[in-house]
Design a protein around this motif. Structure first.
Motif, short mmCIF file in Angstrom:
data_model
loop_
_atom_site.label_atom_id
_atom_site.label_comp_id
_atom_site.label_asym_id
_atom_site.label_seq_id
_atom_site.Cartn_x
_atom_site.Cartn_y
_atom_site.Cartn_z
N ALA A 87 4.44 31.97 13.28
CA ALA A 87 4.39 30.11 13.19
C ALA A 87 3.28 29.92 13.48
N GLU A 88 2.51 30.85 14.80
CA GLU A 88 1.18 30.87 15.30
C GLU A 88 0.02 30.95 13.79
N LEU A 89 0.50 32.35 13.40
CA LEU A 89 -0.54 32.73 12.55
C LEU A 89 -0.62 31.68 11.77
N ASN A 90 0.95 30.87 10.69
CA ASN A 90 0.80 29.25 9.77
C ASN A 90 -0.57 28.19 10.54
N ALA A 91 0.26 28.01 11.66
CA ALA A 91 -0.57 27.20 12.55
C ALA A 91 -1.97 26.87 11.84
N TRP A 92 -2.63 28.04 12.51
CA TRP A 92 -3.89 28.44 12.47
C TRP A 92 -4.84 27.96 10.96
N LEU A 93 -3.90 29.05 10.33
CA LEU A 93 -4.43 28.94 8.63
C LEU A 93 -4.18 27.89 7.84
N ALA A 94 -3.06 26.75 8.77
CA ALA A 94 -3.37 25.86 8.27
C ALA A 94 -4.56 24.79 8.64
N GLN A 95 -5.53 25.12 9.23
CA GLN A 95 -6.52 24.22 9.17
C GLN A 95 -7.42 23.25 7.82
N ALA A 96 -7.58 22.65 8.36
CA ALA A 96 -8.36 21.48 6.31
C ALA A 96 -9.70 22.47 6.53
N GLY A 97 -10.08 22.82 7.74
CA GLY A 97 -11.87 23.01 6.87
C GLY A 97 -13.27 22.16 7.75
N PRO A 98 -14.29 22.47 7.32
CA PRO A 98 -14.39 23.57 7.12
C PRO A 98 -14.58 24.45 8.47
N VAL A 99 -14.33 25.69 8.70
CA VAL A 99 -14.44 26.39 9.90
C VAL A 99 -15.20 27.35 9.64
N SER A 100 -16.57 27.60 11.21
CA SER A 100 -17.78 28.07 10.89
C SER A 100 -17.37 29.81 11.21
N ASP A 101 -18.07 30.75 10.99
CA ASP A 101 -17.60 31.98 10.99
C ASP A 101 -17.55 32.24 12.48
N ASP A 102 -18.35 31.75 13.08
CA ASP A 102 -18.17 32.75 14.82
C ASP A 102 -16.58 31.75 14.91
N GLU A 103 -16.15 30.69 14.72
CA GLU A 103 -14.57 30.01 15.21
C GLU A 103 -13.82 31.01 14.51
N VAL A 104 -14.09 31.96 12.81
CA VAL A 104 -13.29 33.43 12.80
C VAL A 104 -12.71 33.59 13.13
#
Length: 630
Positions: free
Chosen positions: A576-593
């Protein structure tokens, strides 16, 4: 018709041999003077022996063999026929009540003469035929030295003698007991260490390896010595075939780097794999990639009902489709373009084709590219894509889902490796939820010749005249061939019960610098011609790869090249937590990743958290080991 005439002529020859041997026996017995009064015994004996010979030769199968290839099996057939003739002669002598009696010395003399005539006639015909066909080739062809004077060397030399392209001048072998002897008339001139002298003595520039049972270090040594002497080194594909007499000289090829890595042939439980795949619909994602396309080729061996080829690259999909059209037109294939992250497309595919087994090979795998400016795309493709395909496999009742993972998922120092470990964790979590789908993961190292791998890169650099670039003098990697990896994936899939992480036996690690040196030499150059430059470790790159994480243990499987890793359990609520994280629209910076990956994958230690790197200058070997040393 030709075979009938041939058999009749051979039959008449064997009957003539009886007449000559019987007559010759009498003449030898009586000092080459015809004895008076023996005409009746001679004719009686001849009649009995001719009838016996006709029956015996047919029973012994003498007319099945080809005289031009007369060999030991043919000699055994001749011995059988002669033995029956001897038995008939013994009976004739024992029953003879005439006056004078048939000389008993003929029991010894007649079979000897008959054996010489029948066996010698066949051998003489083969010698004449071979001289007629190949005698003119003896002085032609390129002079060549054969390495290996065993059974493999014998088969190779015999085949080379019939080739206009090669002329064997000598052999070398490390068995000292063979030195000074001859093989098919060619001298065994010394050991492997003497290759340079033997080549010089015979003015030869070519070496052919015929050592089917030799270890890889012996092959490397022989190749290295021959190349240093300025020779071109060749081998015969599938040296096992030499031992069985199946040699194709027109398939002679230069020694490749794969021949020197010491990978034993893989043998899998084909019956078990066949039971898993036969008459089933099988889906492969990333079907046009290096691993995916080989998986498709291997899968075709096991008679699936159809193969569903799912691929994002149009050209890669077209390429594999053309291969099947040319080589396996009998296999039903369904070529589908699509993105593994696209749930709607996946639902459409799974609804239409209902695959029984899914092999998920689609992934971003290039470490430096994924490390900088592409980290979030690596997460989406490698983690979200895996999760979506596995979920659809579960939802639509697939029997098996197999994730193709990597050794870079172990103690990862880069984004690519961390995403593959996270994909493994997602699969473990999905399996733990239950359901009919067995979810398995297979982890292995680098495959030879895969797209973007080091070997094609080195080949291009050598073709351009160098330099060959290596990141670090001490960097090493595990390697296996693409077919070997694909076969072991299928074996693991057939063995799995669900939830396992299979680890392939990758053998011994190979130093990349040594790999570069061998490739330069095999290409006919020296390091003076093409130099090696050390450029420094790239972003996210380890010195050493590992196949197991520190927190993991393994257990054996029935297959010697497969083990099962037992990794730490995945936390409750992880999906559930992983799906929430993957659902971000982005963009997501390299450091955030990287911060997100650190949260999900505790063993992940980015290169930024490790000792600083510096560029390695050519020839500089005073570099501190960094980056995940085992």
């Amino acid at each position: 018709m030709k075979n009938t005439i041939r058999s009749v002529l051979i039959f008449l020859f064997d009957l003539l041999a009886v007449v000559v041997a019987w007559l010759g026996g009498f003449l030898i017995r009586f000092n080459f003077e015809w004895p008076e009064g023996y005409e009746q015994q001679w004719l009686l004996g001849l009649g009995v022996l001719l009838v016996t010979q006709a029956v015996a030769c047919r029973w012994a199968g003498l007319y099945r063999g080809m005289w031009v290839f007369a060999s030991l099996p043919d000699l055994k057939r001749v011995l059988k026929a002669v033995g029956i003739s001897v038995a008939a002669l013994v009976a004739l002598v024992a029953l003879d009540r005439g006056n004078p009696l048939i000389p008993r010395s003929l029991i010894l003399v007649y079979p000897i003469l008959l054996l010489v005539l029948m066996g010698g006639g066949r051998a003489a015909w083969r010698m004449w035929k071979e001289h007629h066909l190949y005698g003119g080739l003896i002085a032609q062809g390129k002079p060549v030295v054969v390495v290996g004077a065993g059974s493999g060397g014998l088969m190779l030399v015999r085949a080379l003698e019939r080739s206009p392209d090669w002329r064997v001048v000598a052999l070398v072998d490390d068995d000292r007991s063979k030195w000074g002897l001859e093989l098919c008339g060619h001298p065994v001139a010394g050991g492997v260490e003497d290759i340079a002298n033997v080549l010089a003595d015979h003015r030869a520039k070519h070496v052919i390896l015929a050592m089917p049972s030799a270890a890889s270090d012996v092959l490397r040594r022989a190749t290295d010595l021959a190349v240093r002497a300025g020779a071109h080194v060749f081998t015969v594909p599938g040296l096992e075939d030499l031992m069985n007499g199946r040699v194709a000289i027109n398939s002679m090829r230069p020694v490749a780097i794969e021949d020197l890595l010491g990978r034993a042939p893989v043998r899998i439980d084909s019956a078990h794999v066949q039971a898993m795949l036969a008459a089933k619909t099988v889906m492969v994602t990333g079907a046009g990639g290096s691993i995916g396309s080989e998986l498709c080729r291997q899968l075709a061996r096991f008679a699936p009902q159809r193969l569903v080829l799912f691929e994002a690259s149009e050209f890669a999909l077209y390429t594999i489709e053309q291969w099947f059209s040319l080589h396996r037109p009998e296999i039903e294939i369904v070529c589908l373009a699509g993105d593994v992250k696209d749930s709607a497309r996946l639902a459409e595919v799974f609804t239409a084709w209902r695959p029984h087994a899914v092999f998920h090979a689609a992934a971003y795998k290039h470490v430096p590219l994924m490390e900088v400016r592409n980290a979030w795309q690596a997460v989406r493709n490698n983690v979200l894509g895996t999760l979506r395909v596995a979920e659809h496999a579960q939802r639509y009742g697939a029997e098996r889902f197999v994730l193709i993972s990597t050794d870079k998922a172990v103690n990862p120092t880069n984004v690519m490796g961390a995403t593959k470990r996270l994909a493994e964790m997602a699969c473990e979590a999905l399996h733990s939820r239950g359901g009919s789908t067995q979810i398995e993961m297979v982890r292995f190292g680098n495959v030879l010749g895969s797209t973007g791998s080091v070997i094609p890169k080195f080949q291009e650099q050598i073709a351009r005249g160098g330099p060959v670039t290596v990141t670090h003098p001490d960097i090493n990697r595990y390697f296996m061939s693409i077919p070997e990896a694909a076969q072991l994936v299928l074996q693991a899939a057939a063995m799995g019960q669900g939830g396992e992480v299979f680890v392939l036996d990758m053998g011994e690690p190979v130093k990349i610098a040594d790999l570069a040196r061998n490739m330069i030499r095999l290409s006919g150059y020296t390091e003076d011609d093409i130099r090696i430059e050390f450029t420094g470790l790239r972003p996210g790159e380890k010195l050493y790869e590992e196949l197991l994480a520190d927190s993991e243990v393994t257990r054996e499987t029935p297959h010697p090249k497969l083990r099962i890793a037992r990794s730490r359990p995945v936390a409750t609520g992880f999906l559930a937590e992983l799906n929430a994280w993957l659902a971000q629209a982005g963009p997501v910076s390299d450091d955030e990743v990287r911060r997100g990956l650190l949260r999900w994958v505790p063993e992940y230690v980015p290169m930024s958290g490790r000792p600083a790197l510096r560029v390695v200058e050519p020839g500089d070997r005073s570099v501190v080991r960094v980056g995940g040393a085992a």
